[in-house]
Enzyme design. Structure first.
Site, PDB file in Angstrom:
ATOM      1  CG  HIS A  56      -5.904 -25.340 -14.537  1.00  0.00           C
ATOM      2  ND1 HIS A  56      -5.048 -24.249 -14.588  1.00  0.00           N
ATOM      3  CD2 HIS A  56      -5.202 -26.381 -15.043  1.00  0.00           C
ATOM      4  CE1 HIS A  56      -3.886 -24.632 -15.087  1.00  0.00           C
ATOM      5  NE2 HIS A  56      -3.952 -25.913 -15.372  1.00  0.00           N
ATOM      6  CG  ASP A  84      -6.666 -21.288 -13.147  1.00  0.00           C
ATOM      7  OD1 ASP A  84      -6.316 -22.080 -14.042  1.00  0.00           O
ATOM      8  OD2 ASP A  84      -6.591 -21.563 -11.933  1.00  0.00           O
ATOM      9  CB  CYS A 115      -3.807 -25.663 -18.741  1.00  0.00           C
ATOM     10  SG  CYS A 115      -2.325 -26.609 -18.355  1.00  0.00           S
TER      11      CYS A 115
END
Length: 484
Positions: free
Chosen positions: A373, A371, A112
């Site tokens: 993820h 994000d 990430c």
């Protein structure tokens, strides 16, 4: 006997493939990226996104005070949605070729921070080639990644993958979007400019593709990480990622990247002479075996003069900082707000502990972020019309500043020496410590870093983290950070 072994091996391979499919779906559930409720925004407070300000409240509106971006229809919401969705979104991917030094074919669960760093560099490249006012023509057509969309998509992918595995056939291929640039009639200068910028947009995204040949892709970053003691599957901190990104930009073989380089600060200090050298020094001669057909890109909307290319480069400035001790010091929130209000800021990479994200704006006391993820399938960016939809995010997320991890890297884009002089002056004023802030997050110093010899003998990954203690400074330090 041999037949039996072959069957056993084939059976083991099928089991591993099925495990991989289920693991991918599990990662999406684990991080709950798309299963979270819609992000709410206040109608009464402005929203700042990488230097752009948006107001969601209309003059005659006196009703609800909060709503999700998808539900808002008043004020500047469409402009905000278009702007946000035009930023390049880089997430977990799966089913790409094995990463250097490993057998991993996905970065789910560990990549990430690398993805967040890629997004920050991508924003710098967008400022360089497209300008801050550019937006993607298809930005408002993206579907929100809500629970229903995620569930339907994940279920279809899982069923198709399982069927393909059981039948011994390849999984579903990525479908290309409808022809865009090729069918466009260039009947005006505006259309020609839009067509040209869309080509640059596509080329820019392709530089971050997940294959060994792309200059800023995950494979390249992991390979550079090996020289700093990091391996695929390890946790990468924001400072180490800054150094990896610097090397990736510096060593990129694509001719389109020859007019830009990167700089990483030392000990929370930006040495102005080093940045000026980055602007002026020509890069070494290079050949482009990786992407021979890539177009040479112009710099933003300004004409490119042949005489200036060898002598002048833009610089992406990366500044690793620590905004507190174990937790982020709330006194730094005004600093973060001020930084994200600047158009030449390319964002902040950081996030929650062991869960990185890319901060691009704020509203009130919450940070707006992209994000990484979310696990998506590999896209072959070597094709001329690869789909762009999965590289743009329709749904912003918010996080209270108090939950932000203190370790982060701030990024800026400087087009020229003159631009840098203006930026350093503006930031120096902004960084002046207030009565509450006893010490600025970082500083600008005249001269070269080598003149101060602060990091002699240190390897690149240790040069920034933990921070080096400079005995000439009188502030009190404990361990890696400055006490406030």
């Amino acid at each position: 006997m041999n037949i039996s072994r072959c069957c056993d091996n084939k059976g083991s391979d099928e089991v591993e493939k099925l495990k991989t499919k289920f693991l991918s779906v599990w990662h999406n559930v684990k991080y709950s990226w798309a299963l979270k409720p819609k992000t709410s925004f206040s109608r009464n407070s402005p929203v700042l996104l990488l230097g752009k300000c948006y107001h969601f409240k209309a003059e005659d509106e006196e009703s609800l005070t909060e709503a999700s971006v998808e539900d808002l229809v008043m004020g500047d919401v469409d402009a905000f949605r278009r702007d946000f969705a035009s930023r390049v979104w880089l997430t977990y991917r799966e089913e790409f070729s094995p990463l250097p030094g490993s057998t991993l074919t996905s970065d789910c669960g560990w990549g990430c921070m690398l993805r967040a760093g890629q997004m920050m560099v991508a924003q710098g490249l967008m400022l360089h080639f497209l300008g801050r006012d550019w937006t993607w023509s298809e930005a408002l057509t993206l579907q929100p990644l809500d629970t229903e969309t995620w569930t339907t998509t994940a279920a279809k992918r899982l069923v198709a993958s399982l069927e393909a595995s059981l039948q011994g056939a390849p999984g579903p291929s990525v479908r290309n979007s409808s022809p865009q640039a090729q069918a466009l009639s260039l009947g005006s200068a505006e259309e020609a400019d839009a067509h040209l910028k869309e080509m640059y947009h596509r080329t820019l995204v392709s530089w971050f593709g997940d294959s060994p040949s792309t200059p800023l892709g995950l494979h390249r970053l992991v390979r550079l990480g090996l020289t700093m003691g990091k391996q695929a599957g390890d946790w990468y901190g924001p400072a180490v990622v800054a150094h990896i990104l610097k090397k990736a930009v510096e060593e990129a073989m694509d001719p389109g990247l020859a007019c830009i380089t990167a700089y990483v600060s030392q000990d929370c200090t930006v040495y102005s002479a080093d940045v000026v050298d980055c602007h002026r020094a020509p890069r070494a001669e290079r050949t482009s075996d990786e992407t021979p057909d890539a177009p040479t890109l112009p710099q933003n909307d300004h004409p490119v003069h042949a005489s200036t290319l060898p002598e002048s480069r833009a610089v992406i400035i990366l500044v690793p900082v620590r905004l507190g001790g174990e937790k982020t010091n709330p006194e730094y929130f005004d600093f973060a707000k001020s930084i994200l209000s600047l158009e030449y800021c390319i964002g902040i990479i950081g996030g929650k502990p062991k869960q990185a994200c890319y901060f691009v704006g704020f509203q009130d006391d919450s940070l707006i972020y992209m994000d990484p993820h979310y696990c998506q399938s590999f896209v072959d960016v070597s094709t001329s019309d690869f789909p762009l939809q999965s590289y743009h995010c329709p749904s912003p997320k918010k996080m209270p500043f108090s939950k932000m991890d203190p370790s982060c890297t701030v990024g800026f884009y400087s087009r020229s020496v003159q631009d840098y002089e203006r930026i350093s002056q503006e930031l120096s004023k902004l960084l002046q410590p207030s009565a509450k802030e006893k010490y600025p997050a970082f500083t600008f110093v005249q001269g070269h870093g080598r003149d101060y010899n602060l990091s002699a003998g240190l390897t690149p990954e240790k040069r920034e983290w933990p921070f080096i203690h400079d005995p000439r400074r009188t502030v009190t330090t404990v361990g890696d950070f400055v006490l406030l």
